[in-house]
Design a protein around this motif. Sequence first.
Motif, mmCIF file in Angstrom:
data_model
loop_
_atom_site.group_PDB
_atom_site.id
_atom_site.type_symbol
_atom_site.label_atom_id
_atom_site.label_comp_id
_atom_site.label_asym_id
_atom_site.label_seq_id
_atom_site.Cartn_x
_atom_site.Cartn_y
_atom_site.Cartn_z
ATOM 1 N N VAL A 33 27.934 52.482 39.207
ATOM 2 C CA VAL A 33 28.901 51.985 38.229
ATOM 3 C C VAL A 33 28.180 51.469 36.994
ATOM 4 C CG1 VAL A 33 30.651 50.211 37.775
ATOM 5 C CG2 VAL A 33 30.605 51.374 39.988
ATOM 6 N N ASP A 34 28.682 51.867 35.818
ATOM 7 C CA ASP A 34 28.261 51.251 34.559
ATOM 8 C C ASP A 34 29.054 49.960 34.403
ATOM 9 O OD1 ASP A 34 26.427 53.210 33.580
ATOM 10 O OD2 ASP A 34 28.117 54.499 33.057
ATOM 11 N N VAL A 35 28.363 48.831 34.360
ATOM 12 C CA VAL A 35 29.028 47.529 34.298
ATOM 13 C C VAL A 35 29.374 47.191 32.844
ATOM 14 C CG1 VAL A 35 28.891 45.096 34.898
ATOM 15 C CG2 VAL A 35 27.702 46.796 36.310
ATOM 16 N N PHE A 36 30.653 46.878 32.614
ATOM 17 C CA PHE A 36 31.086 46.437 31.288
ATOM 18 C C PHE A 36 31.261 44.922 31.232
ATOM 19 C CE2 PHE A 36 31.666 50.837 30.656
ATOM 20 C CZ PHE A 36 31.772 51.068 29.294
ATOM 21 N N SER A 37 31.752 44.328 32.296
ATOM 22 C CA SER A 37 31.946 42.880 32.340
ATOM 23 C C SER A 37 31.668 42.385 33.754
ATOM 24 C CB SER A 37 33.378 42.493 31.943
ATOM 25 O OG SER A 37 33.679 42.912 30.628
ATOM 26 N N SER A 38 31.175 41.149 33.844
ATOM 27 C CA SER A 38 30.955 40.491 35.131
ATOM 28 C C SER A 38 31.572 39.102 35.083
ATOM 29 C CB SER A 38 29.463 40.379 35.445
ATOM 30 O OG SER A 38 28.871 41.651 35.565
ATOM 31 N N ALA A 39 31.794 38.522 36.247
ATOM 32 C CA ALA A 39 32.367 37.176 36.316
ATOM 33 C C ALA A 39 31.338 36.191 36.858
ATOM 34 C CB ALA A 39 33.609 37.174 37.208
#
Length: 337
Positions: A33-39
Amino acid sequence: MRAYVVNKWVHPSELKLVDDAPEPEATGDEILVDVFSSALNFFDILQVQGKYQVKPPFPFILGAEFAGEVAQGSPIPEGCPYKPGDRVFGTAQGCFADKLVVKWQAVVRLPDNLTFDQGAGLHITWPTSYEALFGRAQLKPGESILVHAAAGGVGIVAVQLAKALGATVIAAAGSQSKLDICKTYGGADYTVNYLEKDWQKEVLRITSGKGVDVVYDPVGRIAESLKCIAFKGRAVVIGFTGGQIEKLPLNIVLLKNVTIMGLHWGLYTHKEPSRIAIVWEELLRLFASGRMKPILYDKIFSLDEVVVGLDALEKRRTWGKAIVRIKDENQRIVAKL
């Protein structure tokens, strides 16, 4: 690849972003997965210090919740319903990075009406609060509920869900600014400051002396709340972000016929996997309808500000869900042209 690689137990303030981390490779039932946002989660602060129950072997990448796209060139395991370019969110070790690998069973398709920032914080808080309120406490329309740490990640979700059901929601927090958040964004009916002396009297006043039907507690305030819980009330233990595991006065539990229950959503993967699909089906329906909207902290942190974000979380300065933006949405558009 940019990432926060942990090689030894340290305080979050000592974390360093590297730009030469090896890209992960998906195997078995994993996808890339290409990560766009994380928490950001409170347990990230504990994990990097070795104080959390999940201790990956060194080296590991910090971060546990994400939203992004199935990467071009990702293997697609047999039975996986996703394809490269699909927008997804989920949970996996290693979310504070440009890319990650995750078991496809641990991701959910991101609704079209939600951004990556909104999707990044869904996978832990929303099913936790949903199952706590409806699967465990069996909250009903017209009942009253006291939500502790109501401006926090799981708390604000509990306020939203209980309010949507038709419950009377009393939000509890430790400052006026956070209580205002609960009313403005969560829609709480009433607020109380649990740092004030005899705050339970205010809860009793609001409920005309009856007490609340349900207590939702991620902090460690069940014992205090027994002073303002109703006869046959239900108290749900979510966690102990206050730092202390409580010892409860069971005589009050007996005299009030109180039910005390726990909710550890992570165990459902092994203990009751059939329930997971049911909970997500209902939550996705609520998101698609527009009735529910994730509430995000008003500062979105960049990847190089993860340490700043964790510090704000540790010092209880945040509210809602604190998000790290790895890539902008417009980078997705450019990549597809």
